[in-house]
Design a protein around this motif. Structure first.
Motif, short mmCIF file in Angstrom:
data_model
loop_
_atom_site.label_atom_id
_atom_site.label_comp_id
_atom_site.label_asym_id
_atom_site.label_seq_id
_atom_site.Cartn_x
_atom_site.Cartn_y
_atom_site.Cartn_z
N VAL A 267 0.82 -1.31 0.03
CA VAL A 267 -0.45 0.01 -0.32
C VAL A 267 0.94 1.34 0.41
O VAL A 267 0.95 2.34 -0.51
CB VAL A 267 -0.94 -0.19 1.20
CG1 VAL A 267 -1.62 1.25 1.04
CG2 VAL A 267 -2.30 -1.23 0.84
N SER A 268 1.37 1.38 0.73
CA SER A 268 2.68 2.35 0.81
C SER A 268 4.06 1.91 1.60
O SER A 268 3.99 0.43 2.73
CB SER A 268 1.75 3.70 1.61
OG SER A 268 3.05 4.81 2.09
N CYS A 269 5.66 2.95 1.09
CA CYS A 269 6.77 3.00 2.14
C CYS A 269 7.04 4.23 2.02
O CYS A 269 6.39 5.06 1.66
CB CYS A 269 7.22 2.18 1.25
SG CYS A 269 8.75 1.60 1.69
N ILE A 270 7.80 3.99 3.51
CA ILE A 270 8.17 5.47 4.26
C ILE A 270 9.90 5.20 4.54
O ILE A 270 10.49 3.91 4.96
CB ILE A 270 7.69 5.98 4.91
CG1 ILE A 270 8.13 7.95 6.01
CG2 ILE A 270 7.45 4.95 6.47
CD1 ILE A 270 7.55 8.47 6.70
N LYS B 249 6.12 6.09 -1.52
CA LYS B 249 5.78 5.45 -2.11
C LYS B 249 3.89 5.61 -1.70
O LYS B 249 3.91 4.85 -0.85
CB LYS B 249 6.41 4.32 -2.35
CG LYS B 249 7.97 4.78 -2.93
CD LYS B 249 8.84 3.52 -3.55
CE LYS B 249 9.82 3.87 -3.88
NZ LYS B 249 10.47 2.59 -4.26
N TYR B 250 3.51 5.57 -3.20
CA TYR B 250 2.18 4.88 -2.69
C TYR B 250 2.12 3.90 -3.72
O TYR B 250 2.14 4.10 -4.84
CB TYR B 250 1.28 6.08 -2.48
CG TYR B 250 1.14 6.88 -0.92
CD1 TYR B 250 2.28 7.63 -1.19
CD2 TYR B 250 0.65 6.33 -0.05
CE1 TYR B 250 2.13 8.80 -0.55
CE2 TYR B 250 1.27 7.03 1.41
CZ TYR B 250 1.60 8.34 0.81
OH TYR B 250 1.64 9.06 2.14
N VAL B 251 0.65 2.67 -3.62
CA VAL B 251 0.24 2.89 -5.41
C VAL B 251 -1.16 3.11 -5.60
O VAL B 251 -1.62 3.61 -4.78
CB VAL B 251 -0.55 1.22 -4.83
CG1 VAL B 251 1.13 -0.25 -4.38
CG2 VAL B 251 -1.09 0.78 -3.85
N PRO C 268 13.34 -2.08 -3.51
CA PRO C 268 13.09 -1.51 -4.59
C PRO C 268 12.18 -2.00 -5.65
O PRO C 268 11.53 -1.46 -6.62
CB PRO C 268 14.37 -1.71 -5.94
CG PRO C 268 14.79 -2.80 -5.14
CD PRO C 268 15.01 -2.84 -3.69
N LEU C 269 11.58 -3.64 -5.15
CA LEU C 269 9.60 -4.29 -5.67
C LEU C 269 9.08 -4.02 -5.20
O LEU C 269 8.07 -4.04 -5.72
CB LEU C 269 10.68 -5.51 -5.74
CG LEU C 269 11.84 -6.01 -6.74
CD1 LEU C 269 12.48 -7.90 -6.43
CD2 LEU C 269 11.77 -5.93 -7.81
N PHE C 270 9.37 -2.54 -4.31
CA PHE C 270 7.78 -2.29 -3.79
C PHE C 270 6.93 -2.00 -4.68
O PHE C 270 7.41 -1.11 -5.46
CB PHE C 270 8.05 -1.49 -2.36
CG PHE C 270 6.62 -0.59 -2.01
CD1 PHE C 270 5.81 0.41 -2.93
CD2 PHE C 270 6.10 -1.42 -0.77
CE1 PHE C 270 5.16 0.38 -2.05
CE2 PHE C 270 5.34 -0.87 -0.43
CZ PHE C 270 4.53 -0.26 -0.64
N PRO D 258 5.80 -7.57 -1.84
CA PRO D 258 6.93 -7.98 -0.16
C PRO D 258 8.25 -7.94 0.04
O PRO D 258 8.78 -7.99 0.51
CB PRO D 258 5.85 -8.93 0.79
CG PRO D 258 5.43 -9.87 -0.74
CD PRO D 258 5.17 -8.46 -2.30
N ILE D 259 8.49 -8.35 -1.57
CA ILE D 259 10.10 -8.47 -1.42
C ILE D 259 11.24 -7.70 -0.78
O ILE D 259 10.78 -6.53 -0.94
CB ILE D 259 10.69 -8.87 -2.70
CG1 ILE D 259 10.26 -10.28 -3.11
CG2 ILE D 259 12.03 -9.98 -2.95
CD1 ILE D 259 9.67 -10.32 -4.36
N GLY D 260 12.13 -8.65 0.35
CA GLY D 260 12.95 -6.99 0.74
C GLY D 260 12.71 -7.21 2.68
O GLY D 260 12.84 -6.20 2.87
N PHE D 261 11.14 -7.04 2.84
CA PHE D 261 10.64 -6.79 4.15
C PHE D 261 11.48 -7.88 5.06
O PHE D 261 9.89 -9.19 4.73
CB PHE D 261 9.60 -5.98 4.34
CG PHE D 261 9.15 -5.42 3.68
CD1 PHE D 261 8.46 -4.96 2.37
CD2 PHE D 261 8.99 -3.77 4.02
CE1 PHE D 261 8.90 -3.24 1.59
CE2 PHE D 261 8.74 -2.62 3.48
CZ PHE D 261 8.34 -2.54 2.62
N ASP D 262 11.11 -8.20 6.17
CA ASP D 262 11.76 -8.96 6.87
C ASP D 262 11.07 -8.81 8.29
O ASP D 262 11.67 -10.76 8.84
CB ASP D 262 12.99 -9.81 7.26
CG ASP D 262 14.00 -8.13 7.36
OD1 ASP D 262 14.69 -7.83 7.30
OD2 ASP D 262 13.13 -7.34 8.02
#
Length: 127
Positions: A47-50, A58-60, A106-108, A111-115
């Motif tokens: 949905v969003s990232c900060i 970032k937002y979808v 970068p792929l946001f 969910p890749i990269g979120f752990d």
């Protein structure tokens, strides 16, 4: 290991607003964070990232101009302000952190990269 706890979900009418909070157990000042959601029968979507410093978000497309992500690193909380909610926003909302970078992966919105992930909070938009 970080623990993430979401809160603030609930039932709201179309056009209404909610604020979700994600409280995190450890220092997040150097980690990017994001919000994701998963509707019944659908895949989890970003949905969003900060960024860690809040300097970039970032937002979808489906939530742009309606949702706002923010964070308070001192309090270890990440927020998602949601307004003009629509029935299609109904989902379980999850917060997540990536300990690999200060920037959003970068792929946001993948969910890749979120752990580190929370258990989610239900948001239902219905009249």
């Amino acid at each position: 290991q970080l623990q993430l706890v979401e809160s603030g979900g609930g039932v709201v009418q179309p056009g209404g607003s909610l604020r979700l909070s994600c409280t995190i157990s450890g220092d997040i000042s150097v980690y990017a964070a994001g919000w994701f959601r998963q509707a019944p029968g659908k895949e989890r979507e970003g949905v969003s990232c900060i960024r860690s410093s809040s300097s970039s978000t970032k937002y979808v497309d489906s939530v742009k101009d309606r949702f706002t992500i923010s964070r308070d690193n001192a309090r270890r909380i990440v927020y998602l302000e949601m307004s003009n909610l629509k029935p299609e926003d109904t989902a379980i909302y999850f917060c997540a952190v990536t300990r690999r970078s200060t920037a959003c992966p970068p792929l946001f919105p993948e969910p890749i990269g979120f752990d580190s992930w929370g258990q989610g909070t239900q948001v239902t938009v219905s009249s």
